[in-house]
Scaffold this motif. Sequence first.
Motif, PDB file in Angstrom:
ATOM      1  N   ASP A   1      20.792 -26.317 -27.324  1.00 49.31           N
ATOM      2  CA  ASP A   1      21.132 -27.112 -26.147  1.00 49.31           C
ATOM      3  C   ASP A   1      20.698 -26.398 -24.872  1.00 49.31           C
ATOM      4  O   ASP A   1      20.118 -27.007 -23.970  1.00 49.31           O
ATOM      5  N   GLU A   2      20.977 -25.108 -24.791  1.00 50.46           N
ATOM      6  CA  GLU A   2      20.556 -24.327 -23.627  1.00 50.46           C
ATOM      7  C   GLU A   2      19.029 -24.276 -23.523  1.00 50.46           C
ATOM      8  O   GLU A   2      18.472 -24.329 -22.424  1.00 50.46           O
ATOM      9  N   PHE A   3      18.364 -24.169 -24.658  1.00 43.85           N
ATOM     10  CA  PHE A   3      16.906 -24.140 -24.651  1.00 43.85           C
ATOM     11  C   PHE A   3      16.338 -25.398 -24.019  1.00 43.85           C
ATOM     12  O   PHE A   3      15.438 -25.340 -23.179  1.00 43.85           O
ATOM     13  N   PHE A   4      16.851 -26.557 -24.429  1.00 40.64           N
ATOM     14  CA  PHE A   4      16.304 -27.807 -23.909  1.00 40.64           C
ATOM     15  C   PHE A   4      16.593 -27.977 -22.419  1.00 40.64           C
ATOM     16  O   PHE A   4      15.747 -28.490 -21.681  1.00 40.64           O
ATOM     17  N   VAL A   5      17.751 -27.529 -21.966  1.00 39.10           N
ATOM     18  CA  VAL A   5      18.057 -27.567 -20.530  1.00 39.10           C
ATOM     19  C   VAL A   5      17.104 -26.638 -19.777  1.00 39.10           C
ATOM     20  O   VAL A   5      16.525 -27.010 -18.744  1.00 39.10           O
ATOM     21  N   THR A   6      16.921 -25.441 -20.289  1.00 42.82           N
ATOM     22  CA  THR A   6      16.020 -24.470 -19.652  1.00 42.82           C
ATOM     23  C   THR A   6      14.585 -24.969 -19.664  1.00 42.82           C
ATOM     24  O   THR A   6      13.867 -24.864 -18.659  1.00 42.82           O
ATOM     25  N   ALA A   7      14.139 -25.529 -20.791  1.00 44.29           N
ATOM     26  CA  ALA A   7      12.775 -26.040 -20.887  1.00 44.29           C
ATOM     27  C   ALA A   7      12.536 -27.154 -19.877  1.00 44.29           C
ATOM     28  O   ALA A   7      11.497 -27.195 -19.218  1.00 44.29           O
ATOM     29  N   ALA A   8      13.500 -28.049 -19.727  1.00 49.53           N
ATOM     30  CA  ALA A   8      13.354 -29.138 -18.761  1.00 49.53           C
ATOM     31  C   ALA A   8      13.269 -28.598 -17.334  1.00 49.53           C
ATOM     32  O   ALA A   8      12.456 -29.068 -16.530  1.00 49.53           O
ATOM     33  N   ALA A   9      14.089 -27.596 -17.027  1.00 48.22           N
ATOM     34  CA  ALA A   9      14.061 -26.995 -15.691  1.00 48.22           C
ATOM     35  C   ALA A   9      12.717 -26.317 -15.429  1.00 48.22           C
ATOM     36  O   ALA A   9      12.160 -26.422 -14.328  1.00 48.22           O
ATOM     37  N   LEU A  10      12.189 -25.635 -16.427  1.00 42.58           N
ATOM     38  CA  LEU A  10      10.894 -24.995 -16.275  1.00 42.58           C
ATOM     39  C   LEU A  10       9.782 -26.021 -16.066  1.00 42.58           C
ATOM     40  O   LEU A  10       8.905 -25.847 -15.215  1.00 42.58           O
ATOM     41  N   GLN A  11       9.825 -27.103 -16.837  1.00 43.83           N
ATOM     42  CA  GLN A  11       8.808 -28.139 -16.694  1.00 43.83           C
ATOM     43  C   GLN A  11       8.847 -28.755 -15.294  1.00 43.83           C
ATOM     44  O   GLN A  11       7.802 -29.073 -14.725  1.00 43.83           O
ATOM     45  N   LYS A  12      10.048 -28.914 -14.746  1.00 38.70           N
ATOM     46  CA  LYS A  12      10.185 -29.481 -13.399  1.00 38.70           C
ATOM     47  C   LYS A  12       9.459 -28.655 -12.344  1.00 38.70           C
ATOM     48  O   LYS A  12       8.973 -29.197 -11.357  1.00 38.70           O
ATOM     49  N   ILE A  13       9.398 -27.346 -12.548  1.00 37.47           N
ATOM     50  CA  ILE A  13       8.732 -26.487 -11.559  1.00 37.47           C
ATOM     51  C   ILE A  13       7.300 -26.141 -11.972  1.00 37.47           C
ATOM     52  O   ILE A  13       6.667 -25.273 -11.393  1.00 37.47           O
ATOM     53  N   GLY A  14       6.810 -26.836 -13.011  1.00 35.03           N
ATOM     54  CA  GLY A  14       5.411 -26.678 -13.395  1.00 35.03           C
ATOM     55  C   GLY A  14       5.107 -25.581 -14.387  1.00 35.03           C
ATOM     56  O   GLY A  14       3.955 -25.203 -14.566  1.00 35.03           O
ATOM     57  N   VAL A  15       6.128 -25.073 -15.060  1.00 33.08           N
ATOM     58  CA  VAL A  15       5.932 -24.023 -16.059  1.00 33.08           C
ATOM     59  C   VAL A  15       6.039 -24.644 -17.453  1.00 33.08           C
ATOM     60  O   VAL A  15       7.006 -25.338 -17.755  1.00 33.08           O
ATOM     61  N   GLN A  16       5.038 -24.390 -18.283  1.00 36.45           N
ATOM     62  CA  GLN A  16       5.071 -24.870 -19.664  1.00 36.45           C
ATOM     63  C   GLN A  16       5.990 -23.946 -20.465  1.00 36.45           C
ATOM     64  O   GLN A  16       5.664 -22.773 -20.657  1.00 36.45           O
ATOM     65  N   PRO A  17       7.136 -24.433 -20.946  1.00 37.97           N
ATOM     66  CA  PRO A  17       8.106 -23.539 -21.597  1.00 37.97           C
ATOM     67  C   PRO A  17       7.674 -22.997 -22.953  1.00 37.97           C
ATOM     68  O   PRO A  17       8.030 -21.893 -23.325  1.00 37.97           O
ATOM     69  N   VAL A  18       6.903 -23.773 -23.700  1.00 40.86           N
ATOM     70  CA  VAL A  18       6.434 -23.330 -25.014  1.00 40.86           C
ATOM     71  C   VAL A  18       4.985 -23.772 -25.146  1.00 40.86           C
ATOM     72  O   VAL A  18       4.655 -24.923 -24.875  1.00 40.86           O
ATOM     73  N   ALA A  19       4.143 -22.858 -25.568  1.00 41.39           N
ATOM     74  CA  ALA A  19       2.745 -23.219 -25.774  1.00 41.39           C
ATOM     75  C   ALA A  19       2.178 -22.397 -26.923  1.00 41.39           C
ATOM     76  O   ALA A  19       2.488 -21.223 -27.063  1.00 41.39           O
ATOM     77  N   TYR A  20       1.402 -23.068 -27.739  1.00 42.53           N
ATOM     78  CA  TYR A  20       0.650 -22.378 -28.774  1.00 42.53           C
ATOM     79  C   TYR A  20      -0.556 -23.232 -29.104  1.00 42.53           C
ATOM     80  O   TYR A  20      -0.662 -24.372 -28.668  1.00 42.53           O
ATOM     81  N   GLY A  21      -1.468 -22.712 -29.870  1.00 47.18           N
ATOM     82  CA  GLY A  21      -2.763 -23.333 -30.059  1.00 47.18           C
ATOM     83  C   GLY A  21      -2.835 -24.489 -31.033  1.00 47.18           C
ATOM     84  O   GLY A  21      -3.850 -25.149 -31.138  1.00 47.18           O
ATOM     85  N   GLY A  22      -1.779 -24.752 -31.791  1.00 45.74           N
ATOM     86  CA  GLY A  22      -1.810 -25.845 -32.740  1.00 45.74           C
ATOM     87  C   GLY A  22      -2.613 -25.562 -33.997  1.00 45.74           C
ATOM     88  O   GLY A  22      -2.951 -26.477 -34.739  1.00 45.74           O
TER      89      GLY A  22
END
Length: 56
Positions: free
Chosen positions: A6-27
């Motif tokens: 739950d905290e992760f998703f709140v933090t990820a949303a906050a990061l996305q709002k300021i233009g930071v990609q919270p999780v990234a990998y090459g697929g």
Amino acid sequence: MPTTWDEFFVTAAALQKIGVQPVAYGGQPWQDSTVFETVALGVGGADFYKKSVCTT
């Protein structure tokens, strides 16, 4: 640093709002496997992990 999903998703949303990609990998297949295994172990615990990835 979030300590629950739950905290992760709140933090990820906050990061996305300021233009930071919270999780990234090459697929790449090995990266997909690593992400799956990490989440399965973290969410379900060792027994769930063993049941979901072990075929023997």
